[in-house]
Design an enzyme around this catalytic site. Structure first.
Site, PDB file in Angstrom:
ATOM      1  N   ASP A 152       0.845  -1.185   0.000  1.00 51.58           N
ATOM      2  CA  ASP A 152       0.000   0.000   0.000  1.00 51.58           C
ATOM      3  C   ASP A 152       0.890   1.248   0.000  1.00 51.58           C
ATOM      4  OD1 ASP A 152      -2.372   1.573   0.369  1.00 51.58           O
ATOM      5  OD2 ASP A 152      -1.896   1.685   2.504  1.00 51.58           O
ATOM      6  N   ASP A 204      -0.440   4.987   0.972  1.00 55.33           N
ATOM      7  CA  ASP A 204      -0.764   5.951   2.018  1.00 55.33           C
ATOM      8  C   ASP A 204      -0.637   5.337   3.409  1.00 55.33           C
ATOM      9  OD1 ASP A 204      -2.071   8.411   0.459  1.00 55.33           O
ATOM     10  OD2 ASP A 204      -2.690   6.551  -0.511  1.00 55.33           O
ATOM     11  N   GLU A 258      -1.746  10.453   4.278  1.00 58.42           N
ATOM     12  CA  GLU A 258      -2.840  10.078   3.395  1.00 58.42           C
ATOM     13  C   GLU A 258      -2.947  11.189   2.364  1.00 58.42           C
ATOM     14  OE1 GLU A 258      -4.890   7.410   3.319  1.00 58.42           O
ATOM     15  OE2 GLU A 258      -4.013   6.405   5.069  1.00 58.42           O
ATOM     16  N   ARG A 317     -15.150  12.013  -0.482  1.00 61.80           N
ATOM     17  CA  ARG A 317     -13.994  12.869  -0.221  1.00 61.80           C
ATOM     18  C   ARG A 317     -13.484  13.532  -1.502  1.00 61.80           C
ATOM     19  NH1 ARG A 317     -10.117   8.792   2.603  1.00 61.80           N
ATOM     20  NH2 ARG A 317     -11.436   7.325   1.449  1.00 61.80           N
ATOM     21  N   SER A 365      -2.506   1.045  -4.604  1.00 62.77           N
ATOM     22  CA  SER A 365      -3.027   2.056  -3.686  1.00 62.77           C
ATOM     23  C   SER A 365      -4.473   2.425  -3.992  1.00 62.77           C
ATOM     24  CB  SER A 365      -2.151   3.322  -3.767  1.00 62.77           C
ATOM     25  OG  SER A 365      -2.708   4.374  -3.029  1.00 62.77           O
ATOM     26  N   GLY A 366      -5.211   2.657  -2.916  1.00 62.19           N
ATOM     27  CA  GLY A 366      -6.539   3.232  -3.046  1.00 62.19           C
ATOM     28  C   GLY A 366      -6.484   4.739  -3.168  1.00 62.19           C
ATOM     29  N   LYS A 393      -7.683  -4.554  -5.045  1.00 70.97           N
ATOM     30  CA  LYS A 393      -6.287  -4.752  -4.640  1.00 70.97           C
ATOM     31  C   LYS A 393      -5.930  -6.236  -4.648  1.00 70.97           C
ATOM     32  CE  LYS A 393      -5.089  -0.759  -1.773  1.00 70.97           C
ATOM     33  NZ  LYS A 393      -4.412  -0.365  -0.526  1.00 70.97           N
ATOM     34  N   ASP A 403      -2.168  -1.142   5.780  1.00 72.70           N
ATOM     35  CA  ASP A 403      -2.541  -0.629   7.094  1.00 72.70           C
ATOM     36  C   ASP A 403      -4.032  -0.422   7.290  1.00 72.70           C
ATOM     37  OD1 ASP A 403      -3.030   2.794   7.097  1.00 72.70           O
ATOM     38  OD2 ASP A 403      -2.441   1.753   5.271  1.00 72.70           O
ATOM     39  N   ASN A 446      -9.166  -1.485   3.639  1.00 71.21           N
ATOM     40  CA  ASN A 446      -9.187  -1.821   2.218  1.00 71.21           C
ATOM     41  C   ASN A 446      -7.997  -2.679   1.794  1.00 71.21           C
ATOM     42  OD1 ASN A 446      -7.536   0.486   2.664  1.00 71.21           O
ATOM     43  ND2 ASN A 446      -7.570   0.956   0.476  1.00 71.21           N
TER      44      ASN A 446
END
Length: 395
Positions: free
Chosen positions: A181, A183, A190, A226, A269-270, A314, A337, A340
């Site tokens: 990941d 962030d 983030e 967001r 990554s999301g 992912k 972390d 997701n």
């Protein structure tokens, strides 16, 4: 002529280490026509501890020659007649990695108690690092996995150290792909929170991010919410945000060492591709996947392009990358972390929760709370001194 009586001897040698000790002992054993059944050696602070298991004809046992060799070298020899080794099925073997800012006798004793209570026996202990954290690898023979894991979790909580329990064997030593990941893992921030700061929505977006990563919000809907709050932002300000990204301590060492060892690496990554690509380039990571922000007339529209890269996506990417690289899933490592990352961690051969939310810690194979990303290398059995030696060689 009587039959030859053969005995099995365990020889223990201690003293100040110096060149030629092992060669000299083996030369004496060869002259006595002894067979070496097993041999292990460790040097701690220039003090030698050498153990040899030999089979030798009783009348040819080279005790006097070895003792004289020891006298010349100021070494202590200890001899013990033991039963010949039995040809039994090998017990299960485990690797227990212990990592902490400080590892005193209380913490290490707690680990040893947990192993013993689970029926395991410590066969070998190796220090992996003394910087930026202290870490040891304990190779354990036998034991009940669930009982040891439960005890080690309790020891980890009580002594505030990280402990990883893995089966020792080829699967552990043959990891070839690390998917990680971005962030709050590769980087300390983030990215979406930093973007929100640029448009004055930082506090409310951070609150949503925290709840989402803890598993209290649906990832896709929370991400779209967001992103909608970024509508109208000038894309030129993305560069300002990228310049504020802070890499996690140890990230460069982590990526550089994996690359040196021939691992394939992927950032999944999301977050957003504009940052993921910069991180990929900066760290020398092979592959990067992330979400794309929609842009119109030089400004963010508040929408995403294409499907959202969420938790299930992912996990699918991990499978696809592994398949494309010809790497079995059991030879993959995933690091994350947030909630997701759960599916990705579950899919990998080894799932590592790095400074993660409690929901992720509870599900991962291994958890790390130290703030250094390169501590993951110790879980993989890589020693700090080997990392530093390679860095010196490469300049």
């Amino acid at each position: 002529m009587g039959s030859v009586v053969e005995q099995t001897l365990l020889i223990r040698v201690t003293g100040i280490d110096q060149p030629g000790i092992t060669a000299g002992i083996l030369r004496i054993l060869a002259e006595a026509r002894a067979e070496v059944l097993d041999m292990e050696q460790v040097v701690v602070r220039d003090r030698l501890n050498l153990g040899l298991l030999i089979a030798v004809a009783e009348e040819q046992a080279p005790l006097k020659d070895l003792l004289f060799f020891g006298w010349e070298r100021n070494l202590h020899f200890d001899f013990e007649v033991v039963d010949p080794p039995e040809d039994l099925p090998a017990p299960s073997r485990f690797a227990v990695t212990v990592i902490g800012a400080r590892l005193g006798p209380e913490a290490l004793g707690g680990v040893a108690d947990a192993i013993a209570d689970g029926g395991g026996n410590i066969e070998r202990i190796v220090r992996l690092s003394n910087y930026p954290v202290i870490s040891y690898e304990l190779i354990v023979m036998g034991g009940h996995t669930d009982t040891m894991r439960k005890g080690l979790l309790e020891a980890s909580s009580l002594h505030q150290v990280d402990i990883a329990l893995q089966r020792e064997g080829l699967a552990r030593r043959a990891k070839r792909l690390v998917v990680i990941d971005m962030d709050s893992t590769l980087i300390r921030d983030e990215a979406i929170d930093l973007l929100a700061d640029e448009v004055g929505n930082g506090a409310e977006v951070r609150s949503i991010t925290e709840a989402t990563m803890s598993g209290r919000h649906d990832f896709e809907s929370a991400l779209r919410d967001r992103v909608s709050r970024l509508a109208g932002m000038d894309v030129a300000r993305l560069n300002a945000v990228a310049s504020r990204i802070r890499y996690t301590p140890g990230a460069r060492t982590f990526a550089r060492t994996l690359r040196r060892l021939g691992y394939r690496t992927a950032l999944v990554s999301g977050g957003f591709d504009v940052f993921a690509e910069e991180v990929r380039r900066h760290l020398g990571i092979d592959i990067a996947h992330a979400n794309s922000l929609e842009v119109a007339d030089g400004r963010l529209t508040g929408r995403l392009v294409g499907d959202v890269l969420d938790g299930p996506a992912k996990a699918r990417l991990l499978e696809e990358i592994a398949a494309a690289e010809g790497i079995p899933l059991e030879q993959t490592v995933a690091v994350g972390d947030g909630s997701n990352d759960l599916e990705m961690l579950a899919k990998a051969g080894l799932g590592i929760a790095f400074n993660a939310k409690p929901v992720v810690d509870a599900a991962a194979d291994t958890t790390l709370k130290v703030p250094y990303l390169d501590a993951i290398l110790f879980v993989l059995g890589i020693r700090r001194q080997d990392i530093e030696a390679a860095d010196r060689t490469d300049g």
